[in-house]
Design a protein around this motif. Structure first.
Motif, mmCIF file in Angstrom:
data_model
loop_
_atom_site.group_PDB
_atom_site.id
_atom_site.type_symbol
_atom_site.label_atom_id
_atom_site.label_comp_id
_atom_site.label_asym_id
_atom_site.label_seq_id
_atom_site.Cartn_x
_atom_site.Cartn_y
_atom_site.Cartn_z
ATOM 1 N N LEU A 189 -79.508 67.087 45.856
ATOM 2 C CA LEU A 189 -80.141 67.747 47.015
ATOM 3 C C LEU A 189 -78.624 67.394 47.913
ATOM 4 O O LEU A 189 -78.940 68.126 48.562
ATOM 5 C CB LEU A 189 -81.327 67.187 47.211
ATOM 6 N N GLY A 190 -78.687 66.136 48.526
ATOM 7 C CA GLY A 190 -78.260 65.611 49.442
ATOM 8 C C GLY A 190 -76.424 66.411 49.496
ATOM 9 O O GLY A 190 -76.494 66.338 50.682
ATOM 10 N N SER A 191 -76.487 66.634 48.634
ATOM 11 C CA SER A 191 -74.854 66.737 48.984
ATOM 12 C C SER A 191 -74.498 68.094 48.486
ATOM 13 O O SER A 191 -73.710 68.965 49.274
ATOM 14 C CB SER A 191 -73.977 66.031 47.763
ATOM 15 N N HIS A 192 -75.761 68.622 47.999
ATOM 16 C CA HIS A 192 -75.633 70.178 48.091
ATOM 17 C C HIS A 192 -74.202 70.643 47.092
ATOM 18 O O HIS A 192 -74.186 71.515 47.068
ATOM 19 C CB HIS A 192 -75.523 70.952 49.223
ATOM 20 N N ARG A 193 -75.068 70.019 45.849
ATOM 21 C CA ARG A 193 -73.860 69.635 44.718
ATOM 22 C C ARG A 193 -74.793 70.012 43.331
ATOM 23 O O ARG A 193 -75.534 69.343 43.276
ATOM 24 C CB ARG A 193 -72.797 68.706 44.913
ATOM 25 N N VAL A 194 -73.836 71.030 42.574
ATOM 26 C CA VAL A 194 -74.644 71.513 41.268
ATOM 27 C C VAL A 194 -73.747 71.116 39.723
ATOM 28 O O VAL A 194 -72.222 71.148 39.852
ATOM 29 C CB VAL A 194 -75.623 72.346 41.379
ATOM 30 N N HIS A 195 -73.975 70.334 38.756
ATOM 31 C CA HIS A 195 -72.883 69.571 38.080
ATOM 32 C C HIS A 195 -73.353 70.633 36.591
ATOM 33 O O HIS A 195 -74.515 70.665 36.409
ATOM 34 C CB HIS A 195 -72.551 68.268 37.565
ATOM 35 N N CYS A 196 -72.645 70.507 35.844
ATOM 36 C CA CYS A 196 -73.419 71.556 34.639
ATOM 37 C C CYS A 196 -71.884 70.934 32.986
ATOM 38 O O CYS A 196 -71.174 71.069 32.780
ATOM 39 C CB CYS A 196 -73.124 73.166 34.348
ATOM 40 N N ASN A 197 -72.738 69.671 32.354
ATOM 41 C CA ASN A 197 -71.930 69.329 31.439
ATOM 42 C C ASN A 197 -70.638 68.184 32.004
ATOM 43 O O ASN A 197 -69.436 68.504 31.641
ATOM 44 C CB ASN A 197 -71.678 70.176 30.966
ATOM 45 N N GLY A 198 -70.872 67.550 33.086
ATOM 46 C CA GLY A 198 -69.998 67.089 34.303
ATOM 47 C C GLY A 198 -69.169 67.917 34.746
ATOM 48 O O GLY A 198 -68.230 67.487 35.194
ATOM 49 N N GLN A 199 -69.143 69.173 34.403
ATOM 50 C CA GLN A 199 -68.762 70.189 35.383
ATOM 51 C C GLN A 199 -69.239 70.142 36.154
ATOM 52 O O GLN A 199 -69.801 70.771 36.393
ATOM 53 C CB GLN A 199 -67.915 71.454 34.884
#
Length: 231
Positions: A145-155
């Motif tokens: 949430l803080g960095s506004h990033r989303v990862h799926c299976n490490g990507q």
């Protein structure tokens, strides 16, 4: 109390992106639409700075700046113009209106934060662009949430602010069927009105980013749900 920045825009994506940038760095934000709304909020809420979204199809930026400078009668309120490509012709009108600073987009958000920090005497909370803010997980899907990033299976996935907010709401309610109206309320600012079907467009963008993992289920005539099982 967090310093308040009034963001004047009719573009939900613009507002959501820059409100996130500012709020992660310790500012509070409010959205204003047209000229009168901006003047009213500037009078009632007494923000510490105003950010103008200057688009080619809209000339409200110089008008808002002129009204703020003329009616509030204060030079202590910094007004910053973020000028979109194609709207460079507004720069002269903005200067005549008394604009304090302007940035041509695209630009590094750190420049805006540095300017506000210098003008308001605030210390950035996340000058390195990081920040924790907690995280959400669902199977192999992780949202920071803080960095506004989303990862799926490490990507890492590349989502716009509206898609981020939609996916966040679904991840906060795994398995629950969320109606389109509920998702509109979760992702869009209160004073920006969109049709419920606009949600479909942004859900399709999330699915494209998640492809080939189809974890968002469509429930006909009801809405969408995030599958709880492992991806």
């Amino acid at each position: 109390m967090k310093p308040l920045v009034l963001i004047c825009s009719q573009d939900a994506e613009f507002y959501l992106f820059f409100s996130h940038v500012l709020e992660v760095d310790g500012f509070a934000t409010e959205l204003a639409g047209g000229v009168e709304d901006a003047i009213q909020q500037a009078t009632e809420r007494e923000p510490q700075a105003v950010v103008l979204d200057c688009q080619p199809a809209s000339a409200t930026g110089p008008g808002i700046c002129a009204r703020l400078k003329g009616e509030l009668l204060t030079d202590a309120l910094p007004v910053i113009a973020l000028i979109a490509s194609g709207a460079e012709h507004q720069q002269l009108d903005l200067l005549k209106a008394g604009i304090d600073e302007s940035f041509l987009r695209p630009f590094a958000p750190a420049k805006l934060l540095a300017y506000l920090g210098a003008k308001l005497g605030t210390k950035p909370l996340n000058s390195n662009g990081g920040g924790d803010g907690g995280s959400l997980t669902c199977g192999e899907l992780e949202m920071r949430l803080g960095s506004h990033r989303v990862h799926c299976n490490g990507q890492q996935l590349h989502l716009g602010p509206l898609e981020f907010n939609l996916l966040r709401h679904l991840m906060e309610n795994p398995g629950k069927v969320c109606s389109r109206d509920e998702l509109v309320g979760a992702a869009w600012p209160d004073n920006i009105h969109v049709g419920a079907r606009t949600v479909d467009v942004h859900i399709s963008r999330i699915r494209k980013a998640l492809s080939p993992h189809n974890v968002i289920r469509t429930i006909r005539s009801a809405g969408y749900a995030l599958e709880e099982q492992e991806i």
